[in-house]
Design a protein around this motif. Structure first.
Motif, mmCIF file in Angstrom:
data_model
loop_
_atom_site.group_PDB
_atom_site.id
_atom_site.type_symbol
_atom_site.label_atom_id
_atom_site.label_comp_id
_atom_site.label_asym_id
_atom_site.label_seq_id
_atom_site.Cartn_x
_atom_site.Cartn_y
_atom_site.Cartn_z
ATOM 1 N N GLY A 431 2.711 -0.439 -6.326
ATOM 2 C CA GLY A 431 3.574 0.462 -5.569
ATOM 3 C C GLY A 431 5.041 0.420 -5.919
ATOM 4 O O GLY A 431 5.879 0.854 -5.119
ATOM 5 N N GLY A 432 5.394 -0.080 -7.105
ATOM 6 C CA GLY A 432 6.790 -0.118 -7.493
ATOM 7 C C GLY A 432 7.621 -1.010 -6.580
ATOM 8 O O GLY A 432 7.094 -1.842 -5.839
ATOM 9 N N CYS A 433 8.932 -0.828 -6.617
ATOM 10 C CA CYS A 433 9.821 -1.648 -5.789
ATOM 11 C C CYS A 433 9.666 -1.308 -4.315
ATOM 12 O O CYS A 433 10.000 -2.115 -3.448
ATOM 13 N N MET A 434 9.158 -0.130 -4.027
ATOM 14 C CA MET A 434 8.821 0.225 -2.650
ATOM 15 C C MET A 434 7.949 -0.854 -2.022
ATOM 16 O O MET A 434 8.128 -1.204 -0.847
ATOM 17 N N ALA A 435 7.017 -1.399 -2.798
ATOM 18 C CA ALA A 435 6.073 -2.385 -2.283
ATOM 19 C C ALA A 435 6.719 -3.750 -2.081
ATOM 20 O O ALA A 435 6.239 -4.526 -1.251
ATOM 21 N N ILE A 437 10.728 -4.818 -2.349
ATOM 22 C CA ILE A 437 11.955 -4.826 -1.548
ATOM 23 C C ILE A 437 11.831 -3.872 -0.365
ATOM 24 O O ILE A 437 12.404 -4.114 0.697
ATOM 25 N N GLY A 438 11.056 -2.799 -0.511
ATOM 26 C CA GLY A 438 10.801 -1.927 0.628
ATOM 27 C C GLY A 438 10.110 -2.672 1.749
ATOM 28 O O GLY A 438 10.482 -2.560 2.923
ATOM 29 N N SER A 439 9.097 -3.452 1.407
ATOM 30 C CA SER A 439 8.380 -4.238 2.411
ATOM 31 C C SER A 439 9.297 -5.280 3.041
ATOM 32 O O SER A 439 9.293 -5.482 4.263
ATOM 33 N N ALA A 440 10.085 -5.971 2.218
ATOM 34 C CA ALA A 440 10.997 -6.991 2.734
ATOM 35 C C ALA A 440 12.042 -6.383 3.660
ATOM 36 O O ALA A 440 12.406 -6.974 4.687
ATOM 37 N N THR A 441 12.544 -5.205 3.317
ATOM 38 C CA THR A 441 13.522 -4.515 4.161
ATOM 39 C C THR A 441 12.916 -4.188 5.518
ATOM 40 O O THR A 441 13.552 -4.372 6.566
ATOM 41 N N SER A 442 11.687 -3.698 5.508
ATOM 42 C CA SER A 442 10.993 -3.384 6.754
ATOM 43 C C SER A 442 10.802 -4.632 7.611
ATOM 44 O O SER A 442 11.033 -4.619 8.828
ATOM 45 N N MET A 443 10.401 -5.729 6.967
ATOM 46 C CA MET A 443 10.191 -6.990 7.685
ATOM 47 C C MET A 443 11.500 -7.521 8.259
ATOM 48 O O MET A 443 11.557 -7.965 9.418
ATOM 49 N N VAL A 513 8.754 9.717 12.909
ATOM 50 C CA VAL A 513 7.698 9.097 12.102
ATOM 51 C C VAL A 513 7.344 7.738 12.694
ATOM 52 O O VAL A 513 8.228 6.923 12.961
ATOM 53 N N SER A 514 6.060 7.476 12.896
ATOM 54 C CA SER A 514 5.631 6.181 13.417
ATOM 55 C C SER A 514 5.502 5.169 12.291
ATOM 56 O O SER A 514 5.426 5.534 11.114
ATOM 57 N N PHE A 515 5.445 3.896 12.647
ATOM 58 C CA PHE A 515 5.278 2.850 11.641
ATOM 59 C C PHE A 515 3.966 3.038 10.878
ATOM 60 O O PHE A 515 3.932 2.937 9.648
ATOM 61 N N ASP A 516 2.888 3.322 11.572
ATOM 62 C CA ASP A 516 1.595 3.493 10.909
ATOM 63 C C ASP A 516 1.609 4.686 9.956
ATOM 64 O O ASP A 516 0.996 4.645 8.882
ATOM 65 N N GLU A 517 2.310 5.748 10.340
ATOM 66 C CA GLU A 517 2.407 6.917 9.455
ATOM 67 C C GLU A 517 3.182 6.578 8.193
ATOM 68 O O GLU A 517 2.852 7.062 7.093
ATOM 69 N N SER A 518 4.206 5.749 8.329
ATOM 70 C CA SER A 518 4.977 5.370 7.137
ATOM 71 C C SER A 518 4.150 4.491 6.203
ATOM 72 O O SER A 518 4.273 4.578 4.968
ATOM 73 N N ILE A 519 3.285 3.648 6.757
ATOM 74 C CA ILE A 519 2.422 2.813 5.923
ATOM 75 C C ILE A 519 1.399 3.676 5.194
ATOM 76 O O ILE A 519 1.089 3.449 4.018
ATOM 77 N N LYS A 520 0.867 4.675 5.882
ATOM 78 C CA LYS A 520 -0.060 5.607 5.230
ATOM 79 C C LYS A 520 0.645 6.344 4.093
ATOM 80 O O LYS A 520 0.098 6.497 2.984
ATOM 81 N N ALA A 521 1.879 6.789 4.352
ATOM 82 C CA ALA A 521 2.650 7.464 3.310
ATOM 83 C C ALA A 521 2.941 6.524 2.141
ATOM 84 O O ALA A 521 2.917 6.930 0.973
ATOM 85 N N MET A 522 3.202 5.279 2.459
ATOM 86 C CA MET A 522 3.464 4.275 1.421
ATOM 87 C C MET A 522 2.248 4.105 0.525
ATOM 88 O O MET A 522 2.358 4.068 -0.716
#
Length: 554
Positions: A431-435, A437-443, A513-522
């Motif tokens: 998933g690129g950097c989205m997976a 640093i994107g994940s770390a930013t969300s956390m 946008v809900s959290f679950d919707e953003s994960i689906k989009a991810m």
């Protein structure tokens, strides 16, 4: 592990749906060696598992030689990620979580293998010296990716007459997690252990579900036997918190009690934070000027820290009224002082000093990571600067109870990491950097919101905001090095996490946008992204940044 008598291959079929057990916080956050969780920590762990399996099977005494094949992303960026070195350390039995191991001595262990063309494979007290010529016995298959995952590696051992004794193919699926060809569909892959039998069954086994959500008739495994609060989506987590009047951190803590005592949980969380804090200290204490590799990236962590300590944040007030004479006297002024729109002299803004501390902390961690230091996968090595920098800033300047705040932050952010790991990916090769640093930013956004007393709704919305604005971000690292743009992007991710938290806290968690919707989009975005932009160094910055061929590698 396959023996020479096993079938050569099996037909790959689509795996049925599985209901995974809750990932333990202490699998998601684990101590490892940089610069990459998927390309360094994962291969190291895979090599340790392989040696352990070989020794347990009893064939180790017959081993004469060893060969390794790296596929896809592991082959394309493995040199810059030190994958070959990590595999050697794993074969030699190095345990990154053993704090008695001085990571500064590890390069010499690799050099010894290069020089002698032999390696001592080890698991515990059992060891065997085998032939291993790194130059010829590691095959870098940059032209081929295996279908199960882009990060694949095959290890094989042979007898003195060339007979295959044992082989296995491993997949490094992100965050240091590894699976192999014999990992069962019904097995929960979200645990990290060299020996499967040492892992509690409730963390290993899962239910197989039919398309309608029912338990499959052939399911023989146990579901979350002892986990009191299993959750698989953000909505489920929100409902649990509301039903039981618990915070997200309390939900995760109670689940951890399934496997650990309160004292063990506290000790493990303290150990994780200490390793994070130590990685900041390592970065700001560095004495050498440049990061390793041909790009000659200059280190900045120490310089940034020194500036923060030197009292340069007093600001330089502009004369009032502004006149060209006073401007012309400023030695660092850029621009035409006689212009009707006069240039502004350099100045420091005390109001954003917090950003400078976060910048210093994040960059320090990532510079330590680039030098193969010991860090915490949070959730990966490529994103290891985000959470430590946000938490460090809070503890130093805002906290009133550091012990409790460390636990709240790590457990809350872990819940978000669990949901992302299960619902999408934390692997840049997927998933690129989205997976990463994107994940770390969300956390980090979730953790920072929790530390400011945010509700469960606000915490999940901060996490959503953190990942939403990283959708589609590429991993296009030049020369396969976790340096550009990774180091600066960790800092920007940390700042974005705080912005997401502030927004959620200021708006009560209301968002379209809900959290679950953003994960689906991810998940969908990751599937649509070009392989060239997912940790292969085949496009983007990886090809636009020109590296001088005359500059020798460090």
């Amino acid at each position: 592990m396959q023996s020479r008598n096993d079938a050569a291959a099996s037909v790959s079929t689509q795996a049925p749906k599985t209901e995974h057990a809750v990932i333990s916080t202490f699998d998601l956050f684990s101590i490892g060696i940089g610069p990459s969780s998927s390309h360094t920590c994962g291969p190291l762990r895979a090599a340790r598992i392989f040696v352990n399996d070989v020794i347990e099977s009893g064939v180790h005494e017959q081993i004469h030689s060893l060969k390794i094949t790296l596929y896809g992303s592991l082959a394309l960026t493995g040199k810059g990620h030190m994958t070959d070195m990590a595999i050697c350390w794993g074969l030699q039995g190095v345990d990154p979580e053993d704090m008695s191991v001085d990571v500064a001595t590890l390069p010499a262990k690799f050099d010894s293998v290069v020089d002698t063309k032999h390696i001592e494979i080890r698991s515990g007290d059992i060891a065997k010296v085998v032939k291993f010529d790194i130059e010829n016995d590691i095959n870098w298959r940059m032209d081929k990716a295996l279908p199960r995952h882009p990060n694949a590696m095959q290890l094989s051992v042979f007898s003195d007459n060339g007979d295959l004794l044992a082989t296995n193919t491993f997949y490094s699926i992100g965050g240091g997690f590894v699976v192999h060809d014999n990992t069962e569909i019904t097995e929960n892959v979200f645990y990290k252990s060299i020996k499967k039998d040492t892992v509690d069954k409730s963390r290993r086994e899962v239910q197989v579900l039919n398309d309608d959500g029912g338990v499959a008739s052939n399911a023989v495994t146990q579901p979350h036997k002892d986990v009191p609060y299993p959750f698989h989506t953000g909505d489920e987590l929100l409902a649990l918190c509301q039903k039981h009047n618990l915070t997200i951190a309390q939900i995760v803590y109670n689940n951890e009690l399934t496997w650990y005592t309160p004292e063990e949980i506290d000790a493990k969380l303290s150990s994780i934070w200490k390793a994070m804090d130590d990685s900041i200290l390592t970065g700001i204490s560095a004495s050498d000027e440049y990061l390793p590799g041909p790009m000659k990236v200059k280190k900045r962590g120490k310089m940034l820290y020194n500036r923060l300590q030197s009292g340069l944040y007093r600001g330089i007030p502009s004369p009032s009224p502004v006149n060209s004479t006073s401007l012309a006297q400023h030695s660092k002024l850029h621009g035409d002082v006689t212009h009707p729109l006069p240039p502004i002299p350099p100045r420091r803004n005390n109001e954003v000093k917090s950003i400078d501390f976060i910048m210093c902390y994040a960059i320090a961690v990532m510079e330590a990571n680039a030098c193969a230091s010991r860090l915490v996968t949070s959730p990966t090595m490529g994103s290891a600067g985000v959470l430590p920098s946000v938490l460090k800033y809070y503890l130093e300047f805002l906290s009133h109870d550091q012990h409790n705040d460390i636990r709240q932050f790590l457990l809350t952010s872990a819940a978000v990491g669990m949901l992302i790991r299960r619902g999408a990916t934390i692997s840049a090769a997927e998933g690129g950097c989205m997976a990463e640093i994107g994940s770390a930013t969300s956390m980090a956004a979730a953790g920072f919101t929790a530390l400011n007393g945010g509700s469960t709704k606000e915490i999940l919305q901060a996490a959503e905001c953190g990942i939403e604005h990283f959708l589609g971000v590429t991993c296009d690292i030049p020369h396969g090095l976790v340096q550009v743009p990774c180091i600066e992007r960790n800092y920007l991710g940390a700042v974005k996490a705080i912005c997401a938290a502030q927004l959620a806290l200021s708006t009560g968690g209301d968002h379209v946008v809900s959290f679950d919707e953003s994960i689906k989009a991810m998940r969908e975005t990751a599937a649509l992204m070009s392989t060239q932009l997912k940790e292969t160094s085949l496009a983007g910055l990886a090809t636009s940044v020109k590296i001088p061929v005359s500059v020798p590698e460090c």
